[in-house]
Scaffold this motif. Structure first.
Motif, PDB file in Angstrom:
ATOM      1  N   ASP A 254     -22.457  23.361 -38.243  1.00 42.47           N
ATOM      2  CA  ASP A 254     -21.618  24.733 -38.681  1.00 42.47           C
ATOM      3  C   ASP A 254     -20.149  24.174 -38.573  1.00 42.47           C
ATOM      4  OD1 ASP A 254     -23.822  26.504 -39.137  1.00 42.47           O
ATOM      5  OD2 ASP A 254     -23.739  26.676 -37.167  1.00 42.47           O
ATOM      6  N   GLU A 255     -19.818  23.175 -38.205  1.00 43.62           N
ATOM      7  CA  GLU A 255     -18.395  22.897 -37.983  1.00 43.62           C
ATOM      8  C   GLU A 255     -18.120  21.045 -37.536  1.00 43.62           C
ATOM      9  OE1 GLU A 255     -17.148  25.083 -34.448  1.00 43.62           O
ATOM     10  OE2 GLU A 255     -17.894  23.904 -33.032  1.00 43.62           O
ATOM     11  N   ILE A 256     -17.278  20.531 -37.923  1.00 43.79           N
ATOM     12  CA  ILE A 256     -16.736  19.112 -37.490  1.00 43.79           C
ATOM     13  C   ILE A 256     -15.821  19.119 -36.257  1.00 43.79           C
ATOM     14  CG2 ILE A 256     -15.841  17.141 -38.247  1.00 43.79           C
ATOM     15  CD1 ILE A 256     -16.778  17.838 -41.256  1.00 43.79           C
ATOM     16  N   VAL A 257     -16.150  18.782 -35.325  1.00 41.47           N
ATOM     17  CA  VAL A 257     -15.419  18.684 -34.005  1.00 41.47           C
ATOM     18  C   VAL A 257     -14.758  17.497 -34.257  1.00 41.47           C
ATOM     19  CG1 VAL A 257     -15.035  18.808 -31.452  1.00 41.47           C
ATOM     20  CG2 VAL A 257     -16.855  20.199 -32.575  1.00 41.47           C
ATOM     21  N   LEU A 258     -13.457  17.546 -34.071  1.00 41.29           N
ATOM     22  CA  LEU A 258     -12.460  16.077 -34.148  1.00 41.29           C
ATOM     23  C   LEU A 258     -12.135  15.626 -32.890  1.00 41.29           C
ATOM     24  CD1 LEU A 258      -9.776  17.673 -36.756  1.00 41.29           C
ATOM     25  CD2 LEU A 258     -11.837  16.458 -37.235  1.00 41.29           C
ATOM     26  N   GLY A 259     -12.550  16.189 -31.712  1.00 42.15           N
ATOM     27  CA  GLY A 259     -12.260  15.677 -30.427  1.00 42.15           C
ATOM     28  C   GLY A 259     -11.570  16.919 -29.718  1.00 42.15           C
ATOM     29  N   GLU A 260     -11.106  16.263 -28.278  1.00 39.74           N
ATOM     30  CA  GLU A 260     -10.598  17.077 -27.358  1.00 39.74           C
ATOM     31  C   GLU A 260      -9.328  16.650 -27.104  1.00 39.74           C
ATOM     32  OE1 GLU A 260     -12.266  19.346 -23.358  1.00 39.74           O
ATOM     33  OE2 GLU A 260     -11.939  17.203 -22.985  1.00 39.74           O
ATOM     34  N   LEU A 261      -8.252  17.906 -26.969  1.00 40.60           N
ATOM     35  CA  LEU A 261      -7.005  17.541 -26.663  1.00 40.60           C
ATOM     36  C   LEU A 261      -6.393  17.993 -25.330  1.00 40.60           C
ATOM     37  CD1 LEU A 261      -5.334  15.827 -28.709  1.00 40.60           C
ATOM     38  CD2 LEU A 261      -4.147  17.748 -29.311  1.00 40.60           C
ATOM     39  N   ASP A 262      -5.932  17.358 -24.549  1.00 40.00           N
ATOM     40  CA  ASP A 262      -5.383  17.908 -23.252  1.00 40.00           C
ATOM     41  C   ASP A 262      -3.938  18.533 -23.319  1.00 40.00           C
ATOM     42  OD1 ASP A 262      -4.748  18.566 -20.836  1.00 40.00           O
ATOM     43  OD2 ASP A 262      -5.375  16.532 -19.917  1.00 40.00           O
ATOM     44  N   LEU A 263      -3.896  19.462 -23.425  1.00 42.45           N
ATOM     45  CA  LEU A 263      -2.591  20.452 -23.688  1.00 42.45           C
ATOM     46  C   LEU A 263      -1.826  20.160 -22.655  1.00 42.45           C
ATOM     47  CD1 LEU A 263      -3.967  23.986 -24.783  1.00 42.45           C
ATOM     48  CD2 LEU A 263      -2.988  22.250 -26.358  1.00 42.45           C
ATOM     49  N   SER A 264      -2.137  19.698 -21.536  1.00 44.83           N
ATOM     50  CA  SER A 264      -1.020  19.346 -20.354  1.00 44.83           C
ATOM     51  C   SER A 264      -0.455  17.897 -20.637  1.00 44.83           C
ATOM     52  CB  SER A 264      -1.748  19.417 -19.093  1.00 44.83           C
ATOM     53  OG  SER A 264      -2.570  18.496 -18.882  1.00 44.83           O
ATOM     54  N   ALA A 265      -1.114  17.259 -21.707  1.00 40.65           N
ATOM     55  CA  ALA A 265      -0.967  15.835 -21.607  1.00 40.65           C
ATOM     56  C   ALA A 265       0.672  15.556 -22.405  1.00 40.65           C
ATOM     57  CB  ALA A 265      -1.528  14.828 -22.367  1.00 40.65           C
ATOM     58  N   TYR A 266       1.203  16.652 -23.007  1.00 37.40           N
ATOM     59  CA  TYR A 266       2.123  16.354 -24.088  1.00 37.40           C
ATOM     60  C   TYR A 266       3.436  17.456 -23.442  1.00 37.40           C
ATOM     61  CZ  TYR A 266      -1.555  14.891 -26.994  1.00 37.40           C
ATOM     62  OH  TYR A 266      -2.523  14.150 -27.319  1.00 37.40           O
ATOM     63  N   TYR A 267       4.584  16.773 -23.575  1.00 34.53           N
ATOM     64  CA  TYR A 267       5.958  17.395 -23.083  1.00 34.53           C
ATOM     65  C   TYR A 267       6.177  18.191 -24.055  1.00 34.53           C
ATOM     66  CZ  TYR A 267       5.673  13.607 -19.400  1.00 34.53           C
ATOM     67  OH  TYR A 267       5.285  13.022 -18.465  1.00 34.53           O
ATOM     68  N   THR A 268       6.263  17.717 -25.301  1.00 33.66           N
ATOM     69  CA  THR A 268       6.864  18.876 -26.301  1.00 33.66           C
ATOM     70  C   THR A 268       5.759  19.236 -27.412  1.00 33.66           C
ATOM     71  OG1 THR A 268       7.358  16.673 -27.553  1.00 33.66           O
ATOM     72  CG2 THR A 268       9.032  17.546 -26.005  1.00 33.66           C
ATOM     73  N   ASP A 269       6.285  19.582 -28.382  1.00 36.15           N
ATOM     74  CA  ASP A 269       5.405  19.882 -29.515  1.00 36.15           C
ATOM     75  C   ASP A 269       4.398  18.868 -29.817  1.00 36.15           C
ATOM     76  OD1 ASP A 269       6.043  22.534 -29.020  1.00 36.15           O
ATOM     77  OD2 ASP A 269       7.148  22.670 -30.912  1.00 36.15           O
ATOM     78  N   TYR A 270       3.420  19.042 -30.485  1.00 35.70           N
ATOM     79  CA  TYR A 270       2.384  17.951 -31.274  1.00 35.70           C
ATOM     80  C   TYR A 270       2.493  18.068 -32.649  1.00 35.70           C
ATOM     81  CZ  TYR A 270      -1.775  15.050 -31.702  1.00 35.70           C
ATOM     82  OH  TYR A 270      -2.539  13.937 -32.129  1.00 35.70           O
ATOM     83  N   ASP A 271       2.479  16.942 -33.199  1.00 37.21           N
ATOM     84  CA  ASP A 271       2.418  16.935 -34.634  1.00 37.21           C
ATOM     85  C   ASP A 271       2.118  15.524 -35.142  1.00 37.21           C
ATOM     86  OD1 ASP A 271       3.425  16.805 -37.262  1.00 37.21           O
ATOM     87  OD2 ASP A 271       5.022  18.153 -37.014  1.00 37.21           O
ATOM     88  N   ASP A 272       0.780  15.357 -35.481  1.00 41.15           N
ATOM     89  CA  ASP A 272       0.205  14.101 -35.895  1.00 41.15           C
ATOM     90  C   ASP A 272      -1.061  14.379 -36.613  1.00 41.15           C
ATOM     91  OD1 ASP A 272      -0.183  11.401 -35.819  1.00 41.15           O
ATOM     92  OD2 ASP A 272      -0.337  11.071 -33.865  1.00 41.15           O
ATOM     93  N   ASP A 273      -1.564  13.344 -37.120  1.00 38.16           N
ATOM     94  CA  ASP A 273      -2.695  13.263 -37.929  1.00 38.16           C
ATOM     95  C   ASP A 273      -3.992  12.968 -37.243  1.00 38.16           C
ATOM     96  OD1 ASP A 273      -1.442  13.914 -40.444  1.00 38.16           O
ATOM     97  OD2 ASP A 273      -1.088  11.729 -40.985  1.00 38.16           O
ATOM     98  N   LEU A 274      -5.083  13.487 -37.670  1.00 39.86           N
ATOM     99  CA  LEU A 274      -6.191  13.315 -36.706  1.00 39.86           C
ATOM    100  C   LEU A 274      -7.362  12.790 -37.833  1.00 39.86           C
ATOM    101  CD1 LEU A 274      -6.694  16.589 -34.341  1.00 39.86           C
ATOM    102  CD2 LEU A 274      -5.838  14.152 -33.966  1.00 39.86           C
ATOM    103  N   ASP A 275      -8.028  11.683 -37.469  1.00 37.59           N
ATOM    104  CA  ASP A 275      -9.134  11.340 -38.213  1.00 37.59           C
ATOM    105  C   ASP A 275     -10.382  12.230 -38.210  1.00 37.59           C
ATOM    106  OD1 ASP A 275      -7.922   8.856 -38.688  1.00 37.59           O
ATOM    107  OD2 ASP A 275      -8.657   7.730 -36.955  1.00 37.59           O
ATOM    108  N   ILE A 276     -10.912  12.305 -39.564  1.00 40.55           N
ATOM    109  CA  ILE A 276     -12.038  13.381 -39.873  1.00 40.55           C
ATOM    110  C   ILE A 276     -13.307  12.504 -39.822  1.00 40.55           C
ATOM    111  CG2 ILE A 276     -13.151  14.964 -41.210  1.00 40.55           C
ATOM    112  CD1 ILE A 276     -10.305  15.670 -42.344  1.00 40.55           C
ATOM    113  N   LYS A 277     -14.178  12.647 -38.593  1.00 38.08           N
ATOM    114  CA  LYS A 277     -15.429  11.746 -38.497  1.00 38.08           C
ATOM    115  C   LYS A 277     -16.404  12.821 -38.996  1.00 38.08           C
ATOM    116  CE  LYS A 277     -13.871   9.188 -34.746  1.00 38.08           C
ATOM    117  NZ  LYS A 277     -13.882   8.613 -33.317  1.00 38.08           N
ATOM    118  N   LEU A 278     -17.117  12.185 -40.093  1.00 38.28           N
ATOM    119  CA  LEU A 278     -18.122  12.974 -40.746  1.00 38.28           C
ATOM    120  C   LEU A 278     -19.579  12.970 -40.000  1.00 38.28           C
ATOM    121  CD1 LEU A 278     -17.661  11.976 -44.429  1.00 38.28           C
ATOM    122  CD2 LEU A 278     -16.980  14.089 -43.405  1.00 38.28           C
ATOM    123  N   PRO A 279     -20.241  14.010 -39.951  1.00 40.35           N
ATOM    124  CA  PRO A 279     -21.622  14.042 -39.514  1.00 40.35           C
ATOM    125  C   PRO A 279     -22.316  12.920 -40.001  1.00 40.35           C
ATOM    126  CG  PRO A 279     -21.025  16.275 -39.843  1.00 40.35           C
ATOM    127  CD  PRO A 279     -19.965  15.385 -40.523  1.00 40.35           C
TER     128      PRO A 279
END
Length: 411
Positions: free
Chosen positions: A274-299
């Motif tokens: 029902d969905e494609i999970v791209l991964g987990e992101l730790d919100l506390s790891a970033y000092y400022t706003d996040y802006d980047d590309d994520l790879d799409i891993k297909l089932p």
């Protein structure tokens, strides 16, 4: 019974007895008859296996028939039919190209004693056969799907597989060279799953025309074709977020572009996705706003119909501020009773993030650092990850990762 009826019955019985007696006498005296049989087919022993194994082939004569006159017991000969007979020519002794005059043997059914039958005449007396060099080549097999699959299914021509992918033709060179390819036609109308079965094929010339009754031998009579039919499904792209004080999902604005993609895959497998999970992101790891590309891993087993290989993730923190502290309250956990931790790092600069009203009330005494040494087995200098705690303020937390250096010493 009346005298007339008795007389009729007597006549019938007399006739039956006469026939039986005649048959008995005919068999007992071995009365024989002669009968001619025409258009008896000829079977060439070794034409399909022995000759090809020697690079040879029977060039003509395969459709030959013979006429024979047989003599034998009346009952046997009278019951024989042309289709019960065949003529055999043995070609297994031929090792070279050339014409050959061969004798043939008349074969009778298994229930007939060959000793009871005499071949009085064979026409022709011998058969002339011509053996030539066997010419062979391979031609590709193409699959021609016709019709349309059901919605929301699709197929791709590139994924179609035929087994074998090539056919080996053999025969006279002129006949073999006339063939350029083989074509299998597969009807995919209404298909909602992968098609796999054996199909007949057509041989085509170089212009794509079907060759009717090609005078060639082919290595395979049928071709197994697999046409993968996939289900199409639009799936949302999902990022899992690890939260911490000062880094709550509620205090962020997260966007993915694109946020969904369309994939194609095996219907049974895709039905449970029902969905494609791209991964987990730790919100506390970033000092400022996040802006980047994520790879799409297909089932597994899925194909990306949309074509996107990456998605762009933007995270904007809102309603939060940051404030720096120098923390000297550093303590270890996980040491044994005989161990102590001598700090080399005496102070750590920590950046805290949280609501402005909470940050304004935090003091250095509220911030402490814990060094987890539970997985450190031996004495010596260690550089260990540290956890920052802000006591009394559940919505204020540290941003980034921190380490502390020290020595573990056993007493």
């Amino acid at each position: 019974m009346s005298e007339k009826a008795n007389k009729i019955l007597y006549i019938i019985l007399s006739l039956l007895l006469a026939v039986v007696f005649w048959l008995f006498v005919d068999a007992a005296q071995e009365n024989t008859i002669t009968r001619e049989f025409t258009n008896i087919p000829v079977e060439f022993i070794g034409a399909e296996d022995t000759l090809p194994s020697r690079g040879l082939m029977l060039a003509d004569g395969e459709d030959a028939t013979v006429t024979v006159k047989l003599r034998g017991p009346r009952l046997v000969i009278s019951n024989l039919r042309t289709k019960d007979l065949r003529a055999e020519v043995n070609l297994t002794d031929i090792n070279a190209v050339g014409p050959y005059s061969k004798t043939y043997q008349v074969i009778t059914p298994d229930n007939v004693n060959d000793g009871d039958i005499t071949v009085e005449r064979k026409t022709p007396g011998t058969l002339t056969v011509r053996v030539t060099t066997l010419y062979a080549k391979e031609v590709p097999v193409s699959v021609n799907p016709v019709g349309e699959v059901s919605d929301p299914y699709l197929y791709t021509a590139e994924a179609i597989v035929s087994d074998p992918a090539v056919l080996t033709l053999s025969g006279l060179q002129d006949s073999v060279d006339e063939v350029a390819s083989a074509r299998v036609t597969v009807d995919i109308t209404g298909a909602n799953g992968t098609i796999q079965q054996d199909y007949e094929y057509e041989l085509l010339d170089s212009d794509g025309n079907v060759i009717e009754d090609p005078d060639v031998r082919v290595s395979d009579q049928r071709v197994n074709v697999t046409v993968p039919v996939y289900m199409m499904k639009e799936l949302p792209l999902v990022v899992k977020y690890k939260e911490a004080p000062g880094s709550r999902k509620a205090n962020t604005e997260c966007t993915l572009e694109p946020s969904t993609i369309t994939v194609a895959g095996d219907p049974l497998s895709l039905a449970t996705i029902d969905e494609i999970v791209l991964g987990e992101l730790d919100l506390s790891a970033y000092y400022t706003d996040y802006d980047d590309d994520l790879d799409i891993k297909l089932p597994a087993g899925c194909e990306n119909v949309s074509g996107y290989k990456t998605t762009h993730l933007t995270i904007k923190y809102k309603g939060l501020e940051t404030r720096g502290f120098t923390v000297t309250n550093i303590s270890p956990i996980g040491l044994s009773e005989s161990q102590r931790f001598d700090r080399v790092t005496t102070a750590v600069d920590v950046l805290l993030r949280g609501p402005a009203e909470d940050l304004a009330q935090v003091t250095e005494e509220d911030v402490r650092i814990v060094v987890d040494l539970r997985e450190v087995a031996t004495d010596g200098t260690v550089h260990s990850g540290a956890i920052v705690y802000v006591d009394g303020y559940s919505e204020v937390g540290a941003v980034g990762a921190y380490t502390v250096t020290g020595k573990i010493i056993s007493s």
